[in-house]
Scaffold this motif. Sequence first.
Motif, PDB file in Angstrom:
ATOM      1  N   HIS A  46       0.859  -1.192   0.000  1.00 57.00           N
ATOM      2  CA  HIS A  46       0.000   0.000   0.000  1.00 57.00           C
ATOM      3  C   HIS A  46       0.889   1.234   0.000  1.00 57.00           C
ATOM      4  O   HIS A  46       1.738   1.409   0.883  1.00 57.00           O
ATOM      5  N   ILE A  47       0.684   2.111  -0.976  1.00 58.55           N
ATOM      6  CA  ILE A  47       1.589   3.264  -1.110  1.00 58.55           C
ATOM      7  C   ILE A  47       0.890   4.597  -0.861  1.00 58.55           C
ATOM      8  O   ILE A  47       1.469   5.649  -1.111  1.00 58.55           O
ATOM      9  N   GLY A  48      -0.357   4.567  -0.373  1.00 58.72           N
ATOM     10  CA  GLY A  48      -1.024   5.820  -0.040  1.00 58.72           C
ATOM     11  C   GLY A  48      -2.413   5.928  -0.634  1.00 58.72           C
ATOM     12  O   GLY A  48      -3.018   4.939  -1.038  1.00 58.72           O
ATOM     13  N   SER A  49      -2.923   7.151  -0.685  1.00 58.31           N
ATOM     14  CA  SER A  49      -4.262   7.422  -1.201  1.00 58.31           C
ATOM     15  C   SER A  49      -4.204   8.507  -2.263  1.00 58.31           C
ATOM     16  O   SER A  49      -3.267   9.305  -2.313  1.00 58.31           O
ATOM     17  N   GLU A  50      -5.230   8.553  -3.085  1.00 56.58           N
ATOM     18  CA  GLU A  50      -5.315   9.593  -4.109  1.00 56.58           C
ATOM     19  C   GLU A  50      -5.672  10.932  -3.473  1.00 56.58           C
ATOM     20  O   GLU A  50      -6.458  10.994  -2.521  1.00 56.58           O
ATOM     21  N   ASP A  51      -5.100  11.996  -4.013  1.00 58.60           N
ATOM     22  CA  ASP A  51      -5.432  13.350  -3.588  1.00 58.60           C
ATOM     23  C   ASP A  51      -5.131  14.282  -4.753  1.00 58.60           C
ATOM     24  O   ASP A  51      -4.970  13.839  -5.884  1.00 58.60           O
ATOM     25  N   ARG A  52      -5.025  15.579  -4.484  1.00 58.21           N
ATOM     26  CA  ARG A  52      -4.784  16.546  -5.568  1.00 58.21           C
ATOM     27  C   ARG A  52      -3.437  16.312  -6.251  1.00 58.21           C
ATOM     28  O   ARG A  52      -3.255  16.654  -7.412  1.00 58.21           O
ATOM     29  N   ARG A  53      -2.492  15.719  -5.540  1.00 55.80           N
ATOM     30  CA  ARG A  53      -1.148  15.519  -6.076  1.00 55.80           C
ATOM     31  C   ARG A  53      -0.900  14.093  -6.573  1.00 55.80           C
ATOM     32  O   ARG A  53       0.169  13.822  -7.117  1.00 55.80           O
ATOM     33  N   THR A  54      -1.849  13.194  -6.368  1.00 54.33           N
ATOM     34  CA  THR A  54      -1.598  11.785  -6.646  1.00 54.33           C
ATOM     35  C   THR A  54      -2.785  11.142  -7.348  1.00 54.33           C
ATOM     36  O   THR A  54      -3.931  11.308  -6.915  1.00 54.33           O
ATOM     37  N   GLU A  55      -2.500  10.397  -8.433  1.00 58.03           N
ATOM     38  CA  GLU A  55      -3.546   9.663  -9.160  1.00 58.03           C
ATOM     39  C   GLU A  55      -3.048   8.247  -9.412  1.00 58.03           C
ATOM     40  O   GLU A  55      -1.902   8.032  -9.831  1.00 58.03           O
ATOM     41  N   PHE A  56      -3.915   7.244  -9.127  1.00 58.09           N
ATOM     42  CA  PHE A  56      -3.580   5.842  -9.361  1.00 58.09           C
ATOM     43  C   PHE A  56      -4.392   5.304 -10.527  1.00 58.09           C
ATOM     44  O   PHE A  56      -5.597   5.538 -10.623  1.00 58.09           O
ATOM     45  N   LYS A  57      -3.736   4.543 -11.398  1.00 57.04           N
ATOM     46  CA  LYS A  57      -4.409   3.839 -12.480  1.00 57.04           C
ATOM     47  C   LYS A  57      -3.905   2.395 -12.497  1.00 57.04           C
ATOM     48  O   LYS A  57      -2.693   2.162 -12.453  1.00 57.04           O
ATOM     49  N   GLU A  58      -4.844   1.458 -12.587  1.00 60.49           N
ATOM     50  CA  GLU A  58      -4.462   0.045 -12.512  1.00 60.49           C
ATOM     51  C   GLU A  58      -3.616  -0.381 -13.700  1.00 60.49           C
ATOM     52  O   GLU A  58      -2.708  -1.193 -13.556  1.00 60.49           O
ATOM     53  N   GLY A  59      -3.929   0.153 -14.881  1.00 61.69           N
ATOM     54  CA  GLY A  59      -3.013  -0.107 -15.983  1.00 61.69           C
ATOM     55  C   GLY A  59      -3.646  -0.466 -17.297  1.00 61.69           C
ATOM     56  O   GLY A  59      -3.610   0.331 -18.243  1.00 61.69           O
ATOM     57  N   ALA A  60      -4.244  -1.652 -17.389  1.00 57.34           N
ATOM     58  CA  ALA A  60      -4.659  -2.195 -18.685  1.00 57.34           C
ATOM     59  C   ALA A  60      -5.572  -1.254 -19.454  1.00 57.34           C
ATOM     60  O   ALA A  60      -5.282  -0.861 -20.586  1.00 57.34           O
ATOM     61  N   GLY A  61      -6.697  -0.859 -18.863  1.00 56.80           N
ATOM     62  CA  GLY A  61      -7.641   0.009 -19.560  1.00 56.80           C
ATOM     63  C   GLY A  61      -7.064   1.375 -19.863  1.00 56.80           C
ATOM     64  O   GLY A  61      -7.254   1.925 -20.953  1.00 56.80           O
ATOM     65  N   ASN A  80      -2.500  22.817 -14.236  1.00 54.87           N
ATOM     66  CA  ASN A  80      -3.510  23.872 -14.078  1.00 54.87           C
ATOM     67  C   ASN A  80      -3.864  24.132 -12.626  1.00 54.87           C
ATOM     68  O   ASN A  80      -4.428  25.186 -12.303  1.00 54.87           O
ATOM     69  N   CYS A  81      -3.539  23.200 -11.746  1.00 58.10           N
ATOM     70  CA  CYS A  81      -3.771  23.407 -10.313  1.00 58.10           C
ATOM     71  C   CYS A  81      -2.496  23.832  -9.588  1.00 58.10           C
ATOM     72  O   CYS A  81      -2.477  23.883  -8.360  1.00 58.10           O
ATOM     73  N   HIS A  82      -1.433  24.132 -10.367  1.00 57.33           N
ATOM     74  CA  HIS A  82      -0.151  24.564  -9.790  1.00 57.33           C
ATOM     75  C   HIS A  82       0.377  23.536  -8.799  1.00 57.33           C
ATOM     76  O   HIS A  82       0.951  23.886  -7.765  1.00 57.33           O
ATOM     77  N   GLU A  83       0.173  22.246  -9.104  1.00 52.98           N
ATOM     78  CA  GLU A  83       0.576  21.188  -8.198  1.00 52.98           C
ATOM     79  C   GLU A  83       1.742  20.383  -8.772  1.00 52.98           C
ATOM     80  O   GLU A  83       1.829  20.168  -9.978  1.00 52.98           O
ATOM     81  N   ASN A  84       2.637  19.926  -7.875  1.00 54.31           N
ATOM     82  CA  ASN A  84       3.609  18.912  -8.253  1.00 54.31           C
ATOM     83  C   ASN A  84       2.890  17.573  -8.134  1.00 54.31           C
ATOM     84  O   ASN A  84       2.653  17.082  -7.036  1.00 54.31           O
ATOM     85  N   GLY A  85       2.509  16.994  -9.278  1.00 51.50           N
ATOM     86  CA  GLY A  85       1.664  15.804  -9.250  1.00 51.50           C
ATOM     87  C   GLY A  85       2.368  14.551  -9.730  1.00 51.50           C
ATOM     88  O   GLY A  85       3.373  14.610 -10.437  1.00 51.50           O
ATOM     89  N   ARG A  86       1.796  13.405  -9.323  1.00 54.65           N
ATOM     90  CA  ARG A  86       2.327  12.115  -9.764  1.00 54.65           C
ATOM     91  C   ARG A  86       1.187  11.221 -10.223  1.00 54.65           C
ATOM     92  O   ARG A  86       0.190  11.050  -9.524  1.00 54.65           O
ATOM     93  N   LEU A  87       1.365  10.675 -11.419  1.00 56.41           N
ATOM     94  CA  LEU A  87       0.436   9.700 -11.976  1.00 56.41           C
ATOM     95  C   LEU A  87       1.114   8.333 -11.915  1.00 56.41           C
ATOM     96  O   LEU A  87       2.140   8.108 -12.551  1.00 56.41           O
ATOM     97  N   VAL A 161       5.264  15.428 -12.533  1.00 55.91           N
ATOM     98  CA  VAL A 161       5.227  16.725 -13.218  1.00 55.91           C
ATOM     99  C   VAL A 161       5.342  17.837 -12.184  1.00 55.91           C
ATOM    100  O   VAL A 161       4.684  17.813 -11.146  1.00 55.91           O
ATOM    101  N   LEU A 162       6.230  18.799 -12.451  1.00 56.79           N
ATOM    102  CA  LEU A 162       6.482  19.906 -11.527  1.00 56.79           C
ATOM    103  C   LEU A 162       5.566  21.078 -11.864  1.00 56.79           C
ATOM    104  O   LEU A 162       5.991  22.101 -12.402  1.00 56.79           O
ATOM    105  N   GLY A 163       4.306  20.919 -11.524  1.00 53.51           N
ATOM    106  CA  GLY A 163       3.297  21.913 -11.892  1.00 53.51           C
ATOM    107  C   GLY A 163       3.524  23.288 -11.323  1.00 53.51           C
ATOM    108  O   GLY A 163       3.274  24.300 -11.986  1.00 53.51           O
ATOM    109  N   ASP A 184      -9.664  16.615  -5.998  1.00 53.94           N
ATOM    110  CA  ASP A 184      -9.305  15.493  -5.141  1.00 53.94           C
ATOM    111  C   ASP A 184      -9.913  14.209  -5.692  1.00 53.94           C
ATOM    112  O   ASP A 184     -11.128  14.079  -5.809  1.00 53.94           O
ATOM    113  N   GLY A 185      -9.041  13.271  -6.055  1.00 50.71           N
ATOM    114  CA  GLY A 185      -9.503  11.980  -6.539  1.00 50.71           C
ATOM    115  C   GLY A 185     -10.057  11.982  -7.945  1.00 50.71           C
ATOM    116  O   GLY A 185     -10.725  11.030  -8.347  1.00 50.71           O
TER     117      GLY A 185
END
Length: 274
Positions: A46-61, A80-87, A161-163, A184-185
């Motif tokens: 378990h590596i955390g939860s989704e928030d404004r800076r984090t998005e999880f995608k399972e992969g195949a689809g 666009n949200c001026h966030e350092n985000g990770r997908l 991405v260094l938003g 968020d999410g």
Amino acid sequence: MEADEQLEEEIERTTSGVKIRIAQMAGPAQAQPSYHLPKMFRVGEHIGSEDRRTEFKEGAGFIKNDFRSNVAKYVSAFINCHENGRLFIGVKDNGDVKGYEMNQTLEDKMRRDIDEAIKDITPNIYPKDYSVDFIPVADENEYVSDGNRSVWYSVVICITVLGDRINTKGKLYSTRQGTFMRRDGGVQTLSAQDFHSFYQEKYQTKRTSLERNIQELLDTTREQQKEIEQLKRHQVENATVQGTVASKQTIEEIKTLRSIIESQHKKSKVCSIS
């Protein structure tokens, strides 16, 4: 070296390539800080939860259904949200690592696809402002493949991405599919009304800032004007004092001169009588 830092590597040669067994001496992997990516994940970790800076995608689809557009969408939304985000791709919505199976040829292709997806975003985003990492995933037996181009292995793909560094002027970054904002999410597609509200708020903020700056300049000007008036009054007072002193000196000089003239006049009378 502490027990939880000691790693035992057991190399096992197989017909499909080389596998490395990672046996950690004590406990599961520790959670990583948000700014630091681990060298490896484990299936089910378990590596955390989704928030404004984090998005999880399972992969195949996500990968098979218009991968390029999907990447551009989420990257632009972070900016666009001026966030350092990770997908993260290869992670379930609940934050558990699943991994995505690939080989070196597919990895090379995905790297190119990600770069092309980011090139689809306008204004331009430069390579120094984002990174792409393919992080190995160990299986339930804590094996992770380390083979050649023909060997399949499991990874988590992380696009960082260094938003806040990219979007310093409050612009809206768009893709071929539209303009998106991170929530968020999830991601929101901006409508015409959203555009209007965005720019209205942006320019209202600028106007408020300009009005504040103008008021500060006016206040400074008033203070400077008061100082100038005080200097003028001091000059007038000094001139008056100096004038008074000069007048007294002039009167004294006139008196002295008059005395001299009268004295000389008396002498001339005495001379004429004699």
